[in-house]
Design an enzyme around this catalytic site. Structure first.
Site, PDB file in Angstrom:
ATOM      1  CE  LYS A  57      47.662  49.819  41.768  1.00  0.00           C
ATOM      2  NZ  LYS A  57      47.270  51.370  41.688  1.00  0.00           N
ATOM      3  NE  ARG A 102      41.798  55.804  39.550  1.00  0.00           N
ATOM      4  CZ  ARG A 102      42.581  55.453  39.041  1.00  0.00           C
ATOM      5  NH1 ARG A 102      42.756  54.798  38.001  1.00  0.00           N
ATOM      6  NH2 ARG A 102      43.518  55.547  40.338  1.00  0.00           N
ATOM      7  CE1 TYR A 105      41.291  23.691  20.512  1.00  0.00           C
ATOM      8  CE2 TYR A 105      41.694  26.183  22.104  1.00  0.00           C
ATOM      9  CZ  TYR A 105      41.238  24.108  21.777  1.00  0.00           C
ATOM     10  OH  TYR A 105      40.939  22.707  22.911  1.00  0.00           O
ATOM     11  CG  MET A 107      41.961  27.628  29.875  1.00  0.00           C
ATOM     12  SD  MET A 107      40.748  26.858  30.617  1.00  0.00           S
ATOM     13  CE  MET A 107      39.408  28.035  29.926  1.00  0.00           C
TER      14      MET A 107
HETATM   15  C1  LIG Z   1      48.397  51.625  40.838  1.00  0.00           C
HETATM   16  C2  LIG Z   1      48.440  53.214  42.078  1.00  0.00           C
HETATM   17  C3  LIG Z   1      50.143  53.623  42.011  1.00  0.00           C
HETATM   18  C4  LIG Z   1      51.008  53.180  41.022  1.00  0.00           C
HETATM   19  O1  LIG Z   1      50.730  53.059  40.128  1.00  0.00           O
HETATM   20  P1  LIG Z   1      52.575  53.462  38.740  1.00  0.00           P
HETATM   21  O2  LIG Z   1      51.719  53.807  37.528  1.00  0.00           O
HETATM   22  O3  LIG Z   1      52.815  51.692  39.104  1.00  0.00           O
HETATM   23  O4  LIG Z   1      53.933  53.539  39.701  1.00  0.00           O
HETATM   24  C5  LIG Z   1      50.323  54.906  42.826  1.00  0.00           C
HETATM   25  N1  LIG Z   1      49.370  55.794  43.007  1.00  0.00           N
HETATM   26  C6  LIG Z   1      47.754  55.132  43.467  1.00  0.00           C
HETATM   27  C7  LIG Z   1      46.859  56.260  43.458  1.00  0.00           C
HETATM   28  C8  LIG Z   1      47.672  53.736  42.283  1.00  0.00           C
HETATM   29  O5  LIG Z   1      46.202  53.509  41.364  1.00  0.00           O
END
Ligand SMILES: *Cc1c(COP(=O)(O)O)cnc(C)c1O
Length: 371
Positions: free
Chosen positions: A36, A133, A263, A311
């Site tokens: 992802k 969640r 800055y 930036m």
């Molecule tokens: C992002 C995610 C993972 C991977 O997690 P890591 O800590 O990067 O190994 C696995 N399962 C779910 C549901 C996630 O959101």
């Protein structure tokens, strides 16, 4: 640095392959590689290919759009997507044979609506075990599992998996979640479901809590060679960081003592000194919160960022070191080679290494190498 390149993230796909192979061995489990968020900034397609070459059995992403990107690149391996827009229509996902992680009765029905007896949609049931969640709530296990079983019986869905996600709060909390997962599994079985895959461990639990492995682990950060633990390095875990973030020194300037830098003049030179300009800033994912602190390796020595990260650029005060325009400045890479780690930047910015690599911006070209 290659001629004419201002900045780049070098992605070693050989490292990802190695990490997956190593993690599969250490966990003695089937690996679902999580790609992802553009493969945690490494490039989703190249990360997926490298993970599969390293022996990953399956892929996973957050949303269907990310899964479709893998299919569009010709990746044919099983891909799971688990986070869906309200009212999502799964027709496109079903046509692309994306596995749907479903967290509610509505989602189970929406998946079924996209399936047919000729082409059932593959789903994996996500259950809530304490993270707060998504995931099917314990109070809904009965109703959702019964519906899933009926739809599977009708031939329009196939229930491939049951999964959840851990909080990594403590081993005790994760064990509590695991016992809730066992309850969910029993409820699924009581409804007549026999999902062949079960998974709950991401990188942290896969490495630290053997009973969470369940023969299948969903690994993200560790496949990119980063440690999910504050007290263990990549090397401690046998992992190789896959991303090196580097830039060419864009300008150097010899300045007197007392020169203000960037800055707000948060940094002033203590004596006559050389300032090296690096053309990468917070728009590129270099965290502004690491101003005055983030480590940069130039010519074999490591210096902190001087003053504010802007930036597009920041400055390094290299004192009397012989730094020249075009020299390589490495922000992070594999610390086994003497450069800072992504985790050092995370510490400097009060965040985690996940965020450092994931936020590297689109203005930073990725260049693939294989070591
Ligand atoms: C992002 C995610 C993972 C991977 O997690 P890591 O800590 O990067 O190994 C696995 N399962 C779910 C549901 C996630 O959101």
């Amino acid at each position: 640095m290659p001629e004419g390149v201002a900045r780049e993230a070098v992605i070693d796909v050989g490292a990802i392959e190695h990490n997956v192979r190593h993690l599969a061995r250490v966990t003695a489990s089937e690996v679902i590689a999580v790609v992802k968020a553009d493969g945690y900034g490494h490039g989703a397609v190249r990360s997926a290919r490298a993970a599969l070459a390293g022996g990953a059995a399956r892929l996973a992403v957050a949303d269907v759009g990310e899964a479709l990107e893998l299919r569009a690149a010709g990746i044919d391996a099983p891909v799971l997507a688990w986070l869906h827009a309200p009212g999502a229509d799964f027709a496109e996902a079903a046509a692309a044979r994306i596995e749907l992680g479903v967290s509610s009765l509505e989602q189970v029905r929406a998946a079924a609506a996209a399936g047919s007896r000729e082409r059932p949609v593959t789903v994996q049931l996500k259950v809530e075990t304490g993270l707060g969640r998504n995931g099917i709530a314990p109070a809904d296990y009965g109703a959702v599992f019964a519906e899933a079983a009926a739809l599977e019986e009708a031939g329009v869905i196939r229930v491939l998996g049951l999964f959840s996600h851990l909080s990594n709060t403590s081993a005790a909390d994760d064990r509590t979640a695991l016992s809730r997962f066992t309850v969910a599994q029993a409820a699924a079985e009581a409804a007549g479901l026999r999902p062949p895959l079960r998974h709950i461990a991401a990188s942290h639990a896969a490495l630290d809590l053997p009973e969470a492995r369940l023969g299948c682990v969903r690994l993200g950060v560790a496949i990119y060679g980063l440690s999910p633990f504050a007290d263990r390095s990549s090397a401690d875990l046998g992992l190789r960081p896959a991303m090196t973030l580097r830039a060419a020194v864009a300008a150097v300037r010899r300045v007197p003592a007392g020169q203000g830098v960037s800055y707000g003049y948060l940094h002033r030179t203590a004596s006559e000194s050389t300032l090296a300009l690096i053309s990468m800033g917070y728009a590129d994912g270099v965290p502004r919160a690491a101003s005055g602190a983030g480590p940069v390796s130039i010519g074999g020595r490591t210096f902190p960022v001087a003053g504010r990260i802007a930036m597009d650029q920041f400055v390094v005060d290299v004192g009397d070191a012989p730094v020249a325009v075009g020299d390589e400045a490495v922000l992070f890479g594999d610390p086994a080679t003497g450069v800072p780690a992504a985790t050092d930047w995370a510490d400097a910015a009060d965040t985690i290494n996940y965020e450092i690599v994931t936020r590297i911006g689109p203005r930073v070209p990725r260049r693939e190498v294989r070591s």
